[in-house]
Design a protein around this motif. Structure first.
Motif, PDB file in Angstrom:
ATOM      1  N   ALA A 554       5.897  -5.242  -9.033  1.00  0.00           N
ATOM      2  CA  ALA A 554       4.468  -5.376  -8.719  1.00  0.00           C
ATOM      3  C   ALA A 554       4.317  -6.106  -7.399  1.00  0.00           C
ATOM      4  O   ALA A 554       4.811  -7.224  -7.246  1.00  0.00           O
ATOM      5  N   GLY A 555       3.659  -5.451  -6.444  1.00  0.00           N
ATOM      6  CA  GLY A 555       3.434  -6.091  -5.154  1.00  0.00           C
ATOM      7  C   GLY A 555       3.311  -5.088  -4.031  1.00  0.00           C
ATOM      8  O   GLY A 555       3.082  -3.893  -4.257  1.00  0.00           O
ATOM      9  N   LYS A 556       3.477  -5.576  -2.815  1.00  0.00           N
ATOM     10  CA  LYS A 556       3.279  -4.763  -1.607  1.00  0.00           C
ATOM     11  C   LYS A 556       4.572  -4.044  -1.240  1.00  0.00           C
ATOM     12  O   LYS A 556       5.657  -4.623  -1.303  1.00  0.00           O
ATOM     13  N   ILE A 557       4.439  -2.765  -0.839  1.00  0.00           N
ATOM     14  CA  ILE A 557       5.617  -2.046  -0.335  1.00  0.00           C
ATOM     15  C   ILE A 557       5.516  -1.790   1.171  1.00  0.00           C
ATOM     16  O   ILE A 557       6.527  -1.562   1.822  1.00  0.00           O
ATOM     17  N   GLU A 558       4.332  -1.813   1.704  1.00  0.00           N
ATOM     18  CA  GLU A 558       4.091  -1.902   3.149  1.00  0.00           C
ATOM     19  C   GLU A 558       2.633  -2.282   3.318  1.00  0.00           C
ATOM     20  O   GLU A 558       1.892  -2.408   2.333  1.00  0.00           O
ATOM     21  N   GLU A 559       2.196  -2.499   4.538  1.00  0.00           N
ATOM     22  CA  GLU A 559       0.838  -2.977   4.763  1.00  0.00           C
ATOM     23  C   GLU A 559      -0.177  -2.029   4.122  1.00  0.00           C
ATOM     24  O   GLU A 559      -0.184  -0.824   4.383  1.00  0.00           O
ATOM     25  N   ASN A 560      -0.988  -2.588   3.209  1.00  0.00           N
ATOM     26  CA  ASN A 560      -2.057  -1.863   2.503  1.00  0.00           C
ATOM     27  C   ASN A 560      -1.564  -0.876   1.454  1.00  0.00           C
ATOM     28  O   ASN A 560      -2.365  -0.154   0.861  1.00  0.00           O
ATOM     29  N   ILE A 561      -0.261  -0.848   1.187  1.00  0.00           N
ATOM     30  CA  ILE A 561       0.293   0.038   0.158  1.00  0.00           C
ATOM     31  C   ILE A 561       0.993  -0.837  -0.891  1.00  0.00           C
ATOM     32  O   ILE A 561       1.852  -1.659  -0.553  1.00  0.00           O
ATOM     33  N   TYR A 562       0.664  -0.621  -2.165  1.00  0.00           N
ATOM     34  CA  TYR A 562       1.154  -1.470  -3.248  1.00  0.00           C
ATOM     35  C   TYR A 562       1.716  -0.600  -4.379  1.00  0.00           C
ATOM     36  O   TYR A 562       1.412   0.586  -4.471  1.00  0.00           O
ATOM     37  N   ALA A 563       2.518  -1.219  -5.239  1.00  0.00           N
ATOM     38  CA  ALA A 563       3.088  -0.498  -6.381  1.00  0.00           C
ATOM     39  C   ALA A 563       3.122  -1.417  -7.590  1.00  0.00           C
ATOM     40  O   ALA A 563       3.251  -2.642  -7.463  1.00  0.00           O
ATOM     41  N   ILE A 564       3.008  -0.811  -8.763  1.00  0.00           N
ATOM     42  CA  ILE A 564       3.156  -1.538 -10.019  1.00  0.00           C
ATOM     43  C   ILE A 564       3.809  -0.598 -11.018  1.00  0.00           C
ATOM     44  O   ILE A 564       3.383   0.552 -11.170  1.00  0.00           O
ATOM     45  N   GLY A 565       4.884  -1.050 -11.655  1.00  0.00           N
ATOM     46  CA  GLY A 565       5.585  -0.185 -12.601  1.00  0.00           C
ATOM     47  C   GLY A 565       6.846  -0.832 -13.143  1.00  0.00           C
ATOM     48  O   GLY A 565       7.023  -2.049 -13.062  1.00  0.00           O
TER      49      GLY A 565
END
Length: 608
Positions: A554-565
């Motif tokens: 859970a968190g940021k993967i690049e500027e303004n793009i996030y993931a949770i899983g």
């Protein structure tokens, strides 16, 4: 694993305010000092609200992050909440963010006794107490929608609590309330290390107020970049200290934060949770689901249970498990059509299970756990073992939970949209789909689509999990979920569902009846029962997504793009808190987890 700082041995260790009462007002036994003067409301206004210019900040419409060191009985919070409610009147579109740290927390009974002296706060106190919970220590997150206030209440020593905030820029504070006891009696609150952490966590226009005028406090604050003024004190006190963080040449923005448009990929519990949290922050959220119905993947089982497999150590994961479980339970309890508050039962079936039950009993938390002997287990549930009842928790209907969580005016869902990738423009994000026209105009994107995260992140482990449904009567009477090495759920539409298989090697996602019958045999052995209806079984098969280190992402993967899983078997216990965390990163509001836990679940940690 990154460090999570705590003064407690485990998430369930208890520490309450130790007080004596004089004239119905509390005095600390620990510090031999009173908590506040007789005219407490005027005192709080004079020492904290006015020096921190809260009225001006409300009128400016900017985000307001209050940081209080010394929560006490919550009176500063209640006075500030009432001040915000009376003076905001929709002038400020944001939530008030209030973060407080204290090593000892009050009981509800103690708070009510305080409010007997201040009846004007009874209404706002009742709103607070409905959500106030002391099930665990460390971080407790409470949102009050009727007040548009979010409280991040941290039970920890001041230094550890501040250290856990470092490293996340969304944890920065605008207004400090320094409300520890007399510095000569409570030296740990007024150390230079505390002032240093305050400085790091302060925004460039941060202010502070405190009742003390002690010289070493003034020198310490100055040493770490605060401008300090010694001014007239409240009441009989000669002086107090107020001040602000010294500015550098960096421009300080006073612009109002614009309403965000956020795209969410997926509609299972992870996606629904993060959409729910983002919508509470005022964002417009659009969900894109590849199937024709909500929660078409693993979150689409007919019935599911929360999973309170707590730990009794001080690891980051131990604190995350406890915090997420009780946070989720609080949210689900607001959705009574989709969630049944029954508690959960654990049955002894092997040495590991027996030791875990013993560990929970040794916590001496009768408010949370009840040991059940063999006689009572047989009488109540028809099972031949001793067990443990976890009093908070229950079972839920997954699709309905997801549907009710996203039933908000500012959340829209679009079905049959197979997400492919994103393209960033100068200021907005465009979403591309394999079977639909592109969608544009998004400020942020959150990918929460289970196994398809593998396209964007490394370190995932995808397995196959199956449930078995059995028709007809069973040799037990369950109105709550029961866990052992596997689980049995309460009957739904005359079907008893058991789970689950965990197949690391699989060819397809089709149901496998051989694995289903093996699950029945294993369940019979674990619970010492003989399940009926095994000739004609129902089955559900879905992907289960975890990670190499068994922690979620859970968190940021690049500027303004996030993931949770990668929530594994704890999806319904983890997702709401992790969704809140991701939404906080986007909204620039304090995180509900420590920076150490945030690093431990960072989505790019497996990147080469």
């Amino acid at each position: 694993m990154p460090t999570h700082h705590s003064c407690f041995k485990n998430p369930f260790e208890v520490k309450r305010q130790d007080v004596i009462w004089k004239d119905n007002l509390p005095h600390s036994n620990t510090y031999q000092d009173r908590f506040f003067q007789d005219d407490a409301v005027s005192e709080i206004t004079n020492i904290f609200i006015e020096p921190n210019q809260l009225l001006e900040r409300i009128k400016n419409g900017s985000q307001i992050h209050v940081g209080e060191l010394g929560f006490g009985f919550g009176l500063n919070f209640l006075v500030t909440a009432k001040f915000w409610s009376e003076n905001n009147k929709n002038l400020n579109p944001n939530n008030l963010e209030y973060l407080a740290i204290d090593e000892a927390l009050p009981t509800k009974e103690q708070i009510l006794r305080i409010i007997d002296n201040f009846p004007e706060f009874e209404e706002i106190c009742n709103i607070f107490l409905k959500s106030y919970d002391v099930s665990h220590n460390d971080i407790q997150r409470i949102y009050f929608p009727s007040l548009r206030i979010r409280l991040t209440l941290i039970q920890n020593d001041i230094e550890s609590g501040l250290k856990n905030l470092l490293g996340l820029k969304n944890n920065q504070i605008d207004a400090w309330f320094l409300d520890g006891f007399d510095p000569s009696k409570n030296k740990s609150m007024w150390r230079n290390s505390v002032f240093q952490y305050m400085s790091i966590l302060s925004k460039r226009n941060a202010t502070f107020g405190t009742f003390t005028s002690a010289g070493f406090v003034k020198r310490g604050l100055k040493k770490f970049g605060f401008e300090v003024d010694k001014v007239k004190g409240f009441g009989k006190k000669r002086h107090k200290l107020i001040g602000k963080k010294l500015l550098d040449n960096t421009h300080v923005s006073t612009e109002r934060i614009q309403k965000k448009k956020i795209g969410v990929i997926g509609s299972g519990i992870a996606a629904s949770s993060v959409a729910y949290a983002a919508a509470q922050n005022g964002a417009d959220v659009e969900i894109f689901e590849s199937a024709g119905a909500i929660a078409a993947g693993a979150s689409g089982n007919p019935v599911a249970a929360m999973y309170p497999r707590f730990s009794t150590n001080d690891s980051p994961y131990s604190f995350l498990t406890a915090q997420s479980y009780f946070f989720s339970e609080k949210i689900y309890a607001q959705l009574p059509n989709a969630y049944k508050k029954t508690g959960l039962l654990f049955s002894h079936s092997n040495a590991y299970q027996e030791q875990w039950i013993e560990d929970m009993k040794n916590l001496n938390r009768e408010d949370l756990f009840e040991a059940i002997d063999k006689k009572k287990m047989k009488k109540l549930y028809g099972l031949e073992s001793h067990g443990l009842l976890v009093k908070k928790g229950g079972y839920l209907f997954p699709k309905l939970i997801c549907r009710e969580m996203i039933a908000r005016p500012n959340i829209k869902i679009s079905y049959n949209h197979c997400f492919d990738n994103w393209v960033k423009g100068k200021s907005k994000i465009e979403l591309q789909f394999t079977n639909q026209e592109k969608k544009s105009g998004f400020d942020d994107l959150i990918i929460a689509s289970g196994p398809s995260l593998e396209k964007y992140l490394s370190g995932l482990r995808i397995s196959k999990g199956q449930l078995v449904g059995l028709e007809g009567d069973q040799p037990f009477n369950l109105d709550l979920p029961i866990n052992s090495a596997g689980y049995i759920l309460p009957k739904l539409d005359e079907i008893t569902w058991i789970g689950s298989t965990h197949e690391k090697e699989f060819k397809n996602i089709d149901v496998c009846y051989e694995a289903g019958h093996e699950l029945i045999e294993r369940t019979n052995k674990n619970f010492n029962i003989n399940l009926s209806g095994s000739k004609n079984i129902l089955m559900k098969a879905n992907f289960r997504v975890g990670s190499k280190d068994r922690l979620p992402l859970a968190g940021k993967i690049e500027e303004n793009i996030y993931a949770i899983g990668a929530l594994g078997s704890r999806g319904f216990s983890l997702a709401p808190l992790l969704g809140e965390h991701v939404a906080s990163l986007i909204n620039n509001s304090p995180s509900p987890i420590s920076s150490g836990i945030s690093l431990a679940i960072e989505p790019l940690r497996f990147k080469d």
